[in-house]
Every structure is written in C-alpha cells, then in structure tokens.
Design an enzyme around this catalytic site. Structure first.
Site, mmCIF file in Angstrom:
data_model
loop_
_atom_site.group_PDB
_atom_site.id
_atom_site.type_symbol
_atom_site.label_atom_id
_atom_site.label_comp_id
_atom_site.label_asym_id
_atom_site.label_seq_id
_atom_site.Cartn_x
_atom_site.Cartn_y
_atom_site.Cartn_z
ATOM 1 N N HIS A 101 0.849 -1.202 0.000
ATOM 2 C CA HIS A 101 0.000 0.000 0.000
ATOM 3 C C HIS A 101 0.876 1.239 0.000
ATOM 4 O O HIS A 101 2.009 1.211 0.489
ATOM 5 C CB HIS A 101 -0.960 0.013 1.190
ATOM 6 C CG HIS A 101 -0.307 -0.232 2.514
ATOM 7 N ND1 HIS A 101 0.039 -1.490 2.956
ATOM 8 C CD2 HIS A 101 0.088 0.626 3.485
ATOM 9 C CE1 HIS A 101 0.605 -1.401 4.150
ATOM 10 N NE2 HIS A 101 0.661 -0.121 4.485
ATOM 11 N N HIS A 103 0.915 5.146 1.303
ATOM 12 C CA HIS A 103 0.285 6.154 2.162
ATOM 13 C C HIS A 103 0.302 7.510 1.457
ATOM 14 O O HIS A 103 1.351 7.935 0.950
ATOM 15 C CB HIS A 103 1.076 6.330 3.459
ATOM 16 C CG HIS A 103 1.075 5.148 4.370
ATOM 17 N ND1 HIS A 103 0.238 5.037 5.450
ATOM 18 C CD2 HIS A 103 1.820 4.012 4.374
ATOM 19 C CE1 HIS A 103 0.466 3.891 6.089
ATOM 20 N NE2 HIS A 103 1.432 3.260 5.455
HETATM 21 P P1 AMP Z 1 1.859 0.174 7.406
HETATM 22 O O1 AMP Z 1 2.351 0.397 8.819
HETATM 23 O O2 AMP Z 1 2.655 0.907 6.364
HETATM 24 O O3 AMP Z 1 1.695 -1.296 7.101
HETATM 25 O O4 AMP Z 1 0.429 0.852 7.358
HETATM 26 C C1 AMP Z 1 -0.741 0.225 7.755
HETATM 27 C C2 AMP Z 1 -1.781 1.308 7.885
HETATM 28 O O5 AMP Z 1 -3.058 0.708 7.771
HETATM 29 C C3 AMP Z 1 -1.771 2.066 9.204
HETATM 30 O O6 AMP Z 1 -1.642 3.467 8.947
HETATM 31 C C4 AMP Z 1 -3.117 1.727 9.845
HETATM 32 O O7 AMP Z 1 -3.667 2.816 10.534
HETATM 33 C C5 AMP Z 1 -3.945 1.352 8.632
HETATM 34 N N1 AMP Z 1 -5.021 0.395 8.856
HETATM 35 C C6 AMP Z 1 -4.935 -0.805 9.483
HETATM 36 N N2 AMP Z 1 -6.122 -1.447 9.419
HETATM 37 C C7 AMP Z 1 -6.966 -0.626 8.732
HETATM 38 C C8 AMP Z 1 -8.339 -0.727 8.338
HETATM 39 N N3 AMP Z 1 -9.080 -1.794 8.653
HETATM 40 N N4 AMP Z 1 -8.880 0.299 7.639
HETATM 41 C C9 AMP Z 1 -8.119 1.389 7.332
HETATM 42 N N5 AMP Z 1 -6.835 1.540 7.668
HETATM 43 C C10 AMP Z 1 -6.262 0.547 8.372
#
Ligand code: AMP
Ligand code: ZN
Length: 138
Positions: A101, A103
């Site tokens: 993903h 950001h």
């Molecule tokens: P990373 O640390 O780069 O893997 O980012 C994961 C991101 O996903 C974090 O910013 C979380 O806040 C976000 N996240 C986790 N679960 C969900 C969800 N169910 N819906 C939306 N965002 C999420």
C-alpha cells in the site's frame, strides 16, 4: 490473486466496507483508520502483493499514477500545506499490514507530526563502499 486471510484484500475488493476515496478496476483508495493527519489515505491494489519487491512493474507504475491523482484531489480539497507519500516494506521499515500500500499523507502547518529520519554522516570512503556493494550485486 487474493489472499483470504488478508484484511487489505478484503477491503480493496469491497468484502469489508471502507471510506473509499477512489475506486477503479485495479485499485481502491481508502481513508486510513489511524490517520497521521486529516485525509490520510491508502492506495490498495485489488490483487495481493506483500510488498514492493513482489509488485509487477506495470502495477507499480499504475499505483503511483493513481496515488498522484488522489493526492492532488486530497491536497486541494482539504487545503493542505504539504503532502508526504510513504511506502513501508518489512517490519523493520514499519510495515504492519503485509499487503502493498501507498500512504498519502496531507500535511498542515503545525500539525505536530514527524515523518523523517535522523541523518547519518558517512565519510566519502563509506559512501563509496556502499555504492560498490550495491553495484556489485546489481
Ligand atoms: P503500514 O504500517 O505501512 O503497514 O500501514 C498500515 C496502515 O493501515 C496504518 O496506517 C493503519 O492505521 C492502517 N489500517 C490498518 N487497518 C486498517 C483498516 N481496517 N482500515 C483502514 N486503515 C487501516
Ligand atoms: Zn492482500
């Protein structure tokens, strides 16, 4: 390929509802549930790739173009003052969800967030050594 145990596969493909900013055949962009700032969004491919290294080049290219479009919309419509694009790979780099993903993090003057690193101070010799290591294995 989708992964039945992957929450982002489920969100990207609409099995779990999300606040969707944008959707097309290959991507869904959602609002992050734990935003670093107002409008923090995530670009999710609908197919499962764990990280950047697993991502086919055409998907990588399309993901960044898709991120650029949404970033412009978010930046403009929320009146942001700046914007970070962040993409984590591996736990050591802060990746918590093993589905690739991107950001999109709009930034606001005095928003109190810190996205950065402590700069190192390598000698010219160390930099040359690093360069040799990278190129020798390229
Ligand atoms: P990373 O640390 O780069 O893997 O980012 C994961 C991101 O996903 C974090 O910013 C979380 O806040 C976000 N996240 C986790 N679960 C969900 C969800 N169910 N819906 C939306 N965002 C999420
Ligand atoms: Zn997945």
């Amino acid at each position: 390929m989708k992964d039945d145990n992957c929450i982002f596969c489920k969100i990207a493909n609409g099995v779990i509802p999300s606040k969707t900013v944008y959707e097309d055949e290959n991507f869904r962009i959602i609002l992050d549930l734990g935003p670093a700032a107002k409008g923090h969004a995530l670009v999710l491919p609908k197919e499962h790739y764990a990280n950047l290294f697993d991502l086919p080049e055409d998907v990588a290219a399309a993901a960044f173009v898709t991120a650029k479009k949404a970033a412009g919309m978010i930046y403009k419509n929320l009146g942001a003052d700046g914007l970070n694009i962040v993409q984590n790979n591996g736990a050591a780099a802060g990746q918590t969800v093993p589905h690739f993903h991107i950001h999109i993090i709009p930034r606001y003057e005095n928003d109190g967030q810190k996205i950065g690193w402590v700069p190192g101070n390598p000698s010219d010799e160390e930099l040359s050594g690093t360069l040799s290591e990278i190129l020798a294995k390229a």
